[in-house]
Design a protein around this motif. Structure first.
Motif, PDB file in Angstrom:
ATOM      1  N   LYS A 281       2.623   5.242  24.664  1.00  0.00           N
ATOM      2  CA  LYS A 281       3.894   5.489  25.352  1.00  0.00           C
ATOM      3  C   LYS A 281       4.977   5.762  24.312  1.00  0.00           C
ATOM      4  CE  LYS A 281       2.514   2.420  29.135  1.00  0.00           C
ATOM      5  NZ  LYS A 281       2.841   1.252  29.985  1.00  0.00           N
ATOM      6  N   PRO A 282       6.028   6.496  24.679  1.00  0.00           N
ATOM      7  CA  PRO A 282       7.075   6.809  23.706  1.00  0.00           C
ATOM      8  C   PRO A 282       7.774   5.551  23.171  1.00  0.00           C
ATOM      9  CG  PRO A 282       7.265   8.212  25.640  1.00  0.00           C
ATOM     10  CD  PRO A 282       6.269   7.145  25.989  1.00  0.00           C
ATOM     11  N   ILE A 283       8.030   5.554  21.875  1.00  0.00           N
ATOM     12  CA  ILE A 283       8.775   4.467  21.230  1.00  0.00           C
ATOM     13  C   ILE A 283       9.973   5.056  20.492  1.00  0.00           C
ATOM     14  CG2 ILE A 283       8.728   2.511  19.643  1.00  0.00           C
ATOM     15  CD1 ILE A 283       5.782   2.318  19.918  1.00  0.00           C
ATOM     16  N   VAL A 284      11.145   4.487  20.747  1.00  0.00           N
ATOM     17  CA  VAL A 284      12.379   4.919  20.102  1.00  0.00           C
ATOM     18  C   VAL A 284      12.883   3.788  19.207  1.00  0.00           C
ATOM     19  CG1 VAL A 284      14.746   5.735  20.448  1.00  0.00           C
ATOM     20  CG2 VAL A 284      12.958   6.362  22.099  1.00  0.00           C
ATOM     21  N   ALA A 285      13.170   4.089  17.954  1.00  0.00           N
ATOM     22  CA  ALA A 285      13.780   3.111  17.052  1.00  0.00           C
ATOM     23  C   ALA A 285      15.293   3.208  17.168  1.00  0.00           C
ATOM     24  CB  ALA A 285      13.345   3.361  15.612  1.00  0.00           C
ATOM     25  N   ALA A 286      15.947   2.064  17.381  1.00  0.00           N
ATOM     26  CA  ALA A 286      17.408   1.997  17.486  1.00  0.00           C
ATOM     27  C   ALA A 286      17.942   1.253  16.273  1.00  0.00           C
ATOM     28  CB  ALA A 286      17.822   1.289  18.775  1.00  0.00           C
ATOM     29  N   ILE A 287      18.688   1.946  15.422  1.00  0.00           N
ATOM     30  CA  ILE A 287      19.019   1.391  14.112  1.00  0.00           C
ATOM     31  C   ILE A 287      20.522   1.270  13.917  1.00  0.00           C
ATOM     32  CG2 ILE A 287      18.837   1.748  11.627  1.00  0.00           C
ATOM     33  CD1 ILE A 287      16.167   3.144  12.197  1.00  0.00           C
ATOM     34  N   GLU A 288      20.966   0.045  13.775  1.00  0.00           N
ATOM     35  CA  GLU A 288      22.318  -0.263  13.319  1.00  0.00           C
ATOM     36  C   GLU A 288      22.225  -0.761  11.878  1.00  0.00           C
ATOM     37  OE1 GLU A 288      25.170   0.197  14.755  1.00  0.00           O
ATOM     38  OE2 GLU A 288      24.609   0.566  16.839  1.00  0.00           O
ATOM     39  N   GLY A 289      23.220  -0.454  11.082  1.00  0.00           N
ATOM     40  CA  GLY A 289      23.271  -0.966   9.716  1.00  0.00           C
ATOM     41  C   GLY A 289      22.350  -0.229   8.777  1.00  0.00           C
TER      42      GLY A 289
ATOM     43  N   ALA B 100      22.958   4.606  13.961  1.00  0.00           N
ATOM     44  CA  ALA B 100      24.411   4.649  13.809  1.00  0.00           C
ATOM     45  C   ALA B 100      24.756   5.559  12.638  1.00  0.00           C
ATOM     46  CB  ALA B 100      24.949   3.243  13.579  1.00  0.00           C
ATOM     47  N   ASN B 101      25.842   6.283  12.767  1.00  0.00           N
ATOM     48  CA  ASN B 101      26.157   7.272  11.735  1.00  0.00           C
ATOM     49  C   ASN B 101      26.582   6.664  10.403  1.00  0.00           C
ATOM     50  OD1 ASN B 101      28.899   6.559  12.140  1.00  0.00           O
ATOM     51  ND2 ASN B 101      29.207   8.218  13.613  1.00  0.00           N
ATOM     52  N   ASP B 102      26.780   5.342  10.365  1.00  0.00           N
ATOM     53  CA  ASP B 102      27.095   4.685   9.090  1.00  0.00           C
ATOM     54  C   ASP B 102      25.903   3.903   8.542  1.00  0.00           C
ATOM     55  OD1 ASP B 102      27.019   2.664  10.977  1.00  0.00           O
ATOM     56  OD2 ASP B 102      28.880   1.692  10.314  1.00  0.00           O
ATOM     57  N   ALA B 103      24.716   4.082   9.127  1.00  0.00           N
ATOM     58  CA  ALA B 103      23.525   3.364   8.662  1.00  0.00           C
ATOM     59  C   ALA B 103      23.011   3.967   7.360  1.00  0.00           C
ATOM     60  CB  ALA B 103      22.430   3.420   9.732  1.00  0.00           C
ATOM     61  N   SER B 104      22.317   3.143   6.585  1.00  0.00           N
ATOM     62  CA  SER B 104      21.701   3.622   5.348  1.00  0.00           C
ATOM     63  C   SER B 104      20.259   3.138   5.290  1.00  0.00           C
ATOM     64  CB  SER B 104      22.472   3.149   4.113  1.00  0.00           C
ATOM     65  OG  SER B 104      22.427   1.739   4.008  1.00  0.00           O
TER      66      SER B 104
ATOM     67  N   VAL C  54      11.784   0.559  23.238  1.00  0.00           N
ATOM     68  CA  VAL C  54      12.800   0.672  22.188  1.00  0.00           C
ATOM     69  C   VAL C  54      12.580  -0.469  21.206  1.00  0.00           C
ATOM     70  CG1 VAL C  54      15.252   0.442  21.629  1.00  0.00           C
ATOM     71  CG2 VAL C  54      14.538   1.850  23.567  1.00  0.00           C
ATOM     72  N   LEU C  55      12.514  -0.146  19.917  1.00  0.00           N
ATOM     73  CA  LEU C  55      12.405  -1.148  18.860  1.00  0.00           C
ATOM     74  C   LEU C  55      13.718  -1.196  18.113  1.00  0.00           C
ATOM     75  CD1 LEU C  55      10.632  -3.154  17.228  1.00  0.00           C
ATOM     76  CD2 LEU C  55       9.989  -1.220  15.769  1.00  0.00           C
ATOM     77  N   THR C  56      14.313  -2.389  18.017  1.00  0.00           N
ATOM     78  CA  THR C  56      15.606  -2.528  17.367  1.00  0.00           C
ATOM     79  C   THR C  56      15.641  -3.834  16.595  1.00  0.00           C
ATOM     80  OG1 THR C  56      17.994  -2.367  17.742  1.00  0.00           O
ATOM     81  CG2 THR C  56      16.724  -3.658  19.352  1.00  0.00           C
ATOM     82  N   GLY C  57      16.807  -4.188  16.087  1.00  0.00           N
ATOM     83  CA  GLY C  57      16.994  -5.465  15.404  1.00  0.00           C
ATOM     84  C   GLY C  57      18.189  -6.187  15.983  1.00  0.00           C
ATOM     85  N   THR C  58      18.171  -7.509  15.962  1.00  0.00           N
ATOM     86  CA  THR C  58      19.326  -8.264  16.427  1.00  0.00           C
ATOM     87  C   THR C  58      20.445  -8.182  15.390  1.00  0.00           C
ATOM     88  OG1 THR C  58      18.406 -10.287  15.468  1.00  0.00           O
ATOM     89  CG2 THR C  58      17.940  -9.860  17.793  1.00  0.00           C
ATOM     90  N   GLY C  59      21.647  -8.468  15.830  1.00  0.00           N
ATOM     91  CA  GLY C  59      22.772  -8.425  14.909  1.00  0.00           C
ATOM     92  C   GLY C  59      23.121  -6.995  14.534  1.00  0.00           C
ATOM     93  N   ASN C  60      23.482  -6.785  13.282  1.00  0.00           N
ATOM     94  CA  ASN C  60      23.986  -5.478  12.863  1.00  0.00           C
ATOM     95  C   ASN C  60      23.093  -4.789  11.838  1.00  0.00           C
ATOM     96  OD1 ASN C  60      24.425  -7.114  10.686  1.00  0.00           O
ATOM     97  ND2 ASN C  60      26.643  -6.800  10.580  1.00  0.00           N
ATOM     98  N   TYR C  61      21.795  -5.108  11.873  1.00  0.00           N
ATOM     99  CA  TYR C  61      20.861  -4.463  10.938  1.00  0.00           C
ATOM    100  C   TYR C  61      19.496  -4.354  11.600  1.00  0.00           C
ATOM    101  CZ  TYR C  61      19.418  -2.914   6.285  1.00  0.00           C
ATOM    102  OH  TYR C  61      18.986  -2.155   5.226  1.00  0.00           O
ATOM    103  N   PHE C  62      18.781  -3.272  11.303  1.00  0.00           N
ATOM    104  CA  PHE C  62      17.464  -3.068  11.913  1.00  0.00           C
ATOM    105  C   PHE C  62      16.432  -4.001  11.291  1.00  0.00           C
ATOM    106  CE2 PHE C  62      13.332  -0.847  12.071  1.00  0.00           C
ATOM    107  CZ  PHE C  62      13.185  -0.751  13.441  1.00  0.00           C
ATOM    108  N   CYS C  63      16.084  -3.784  10.035  1.00  0.00           N
ATOM    109  CA  CYS C  63      15.099  -4.641   9.371  1.00  0.00           C
ATOM    110  C   CYS C  63      15.153  -4.410   7.872  1.00  0.00           C
ATOM    111  CB  CYS C  63      13.690  -4.358   9.899  1.00  0.00           C
ATOM    112  SG  CYS C  63      12.387  -5.340   9.103  1.00  0.00           S
ATOM    113  N   ALA C  64      15.291  -5.504   7.126  1.00  0.00           N
ATOM    114  CA  ALA C  64      15.388  -5.432   5.669  1.00  0.00           C
ATOM    115  C   ALA C  64      14.031  -5.427   4.982  1.00  0.00           C
ATOM    116  CB  ALA C  64      16.224  -6.603   5.141  1.00  0.00           C
TER     117      ALA C  64
END
Length: 267
Positions: free
Chosen positions: A103-111, A130-134, A56-66
């Motif tokens: 191997k499978p990679i899933v992106a987990a995106i907040e923000g 997240a359903n409010d992500a842009s 799983v690839l994600t970002g810390t805090g409340n945003y994936f990557c700017a």
């Protein structure tokens, strides 16, 4: 959670799932100098570790990557074209590494995700947001052009008129609209994208590793291959799969009415 070089990446494990978190929360996880090296190194190690079935690839805090840090981009004005190209080659290598990872990679995106950050998410196999992500490819707003393969990756999932509009205007697009277009696999409640991604990755990690590697390759090449070419690739893989220990276990489990144990077959 393990911190890697240049504070660019954090590692943690949830069962058979490796979680990689881009770590620059003060700048919405904008890309740091060491991120590309850390991410490439982590994926290489994960690929060789039979105890890891998915990432799983994600970002810390409340945003994936700017994406790219504009302060760093300003400094590159003083560099030679060769130096600028070297940096872009590092980005391209990471995108290819994510895309080609077996191997499978899933992106987990907040923000949300922007610029090259969106490229990193698109290079993963599946996207949970997240359903409010842009999401945005706002290069044009600062006089730049897209990089990190984002135009090619968007072309695989969106109509030409739409991704051209996104790149020409730099306007954001919301996760709910992307999901309606089939470009996001799972919409999560805000704050739940990582949990939902780990649950999805855990299911994938329990699957037949070699078969999923073949499936990833077939799905990645299907849109650019002629039907006759794809038929040949599918047939070749099916011949191999029919003689594999994975299919022996899977078929035996079906007839024995039990869950297959594919994890024990990973090497």
């Amino acid at each position: 959670m393990t911190q890697l070089q240049d504070a660019g990446l954090l590692e943690s494990r949830v069962g058979e799932v490796l979680v990689l978190a881009i770590n620059n929360p003060a700048r919405r996880n904008a890309i740091t100098a060491g991120l590309f090296r850390s991410l490439t190194s982590s994926l290489q190690q994960a690929g060789a570790d039979s105890s890891i079935g998915a990432v799983v690839l994600t970002g810390t805090g409340n945003y994936f990557c700017a994406g790219g840090d504009l302060k760093q981009l300003m400094q590159r004005r003083e560099q030679s074209e060769e130096q600028r190209r070297e940096r872009l080659d590092e980005l391209n290598h990471v995108v290819r590494t994510l895309r080609d990872f077996h191997k499978p990679i899933v992106a987990a995106i907040e923000g949300g995700a922007a610029g090259a950050g969106w490229s990193l998410a698109l290079a993963c196999d599946l996207v949970v947001a997240a359903n409010d992500a842009s999401f945005s490819a706002a290069y044009v707003k600062v006089g730049l052009t897209p990089d990190g393969g984002i135009t090619g990756l968007l072309a695989q999932i969106l109509p030409r008129q739409l991704y051209t509009q996104l790149c020409l205007t730099g306007e954001p697009i919301q996760a709910q609209r992307l999901a309606a277009l089939g470009a996001i696999n799972v919409l999560s409640a805000p704050g739940s994208a990582l949990q939902d991604s780990v649950e999805l990755a855990t299911k994938l990690a329990a699957g037949p590793a070699r078969a999923m590697q073949r499936i990833k390759f077939l799905c990645r090449t299907a849109d650019s291959a002629l039907l006759d070419e794809q038929l040949e690739k599918e047939a070749g893989f099916m011949v191999e799969a029919q003689g594999s220990s994975e299919s022996a276990e899977g078929i035996a489990a079906f007839f024995e009415r039990r869950s297959p144990n594919f994890s024990s077959l990973r090497v």
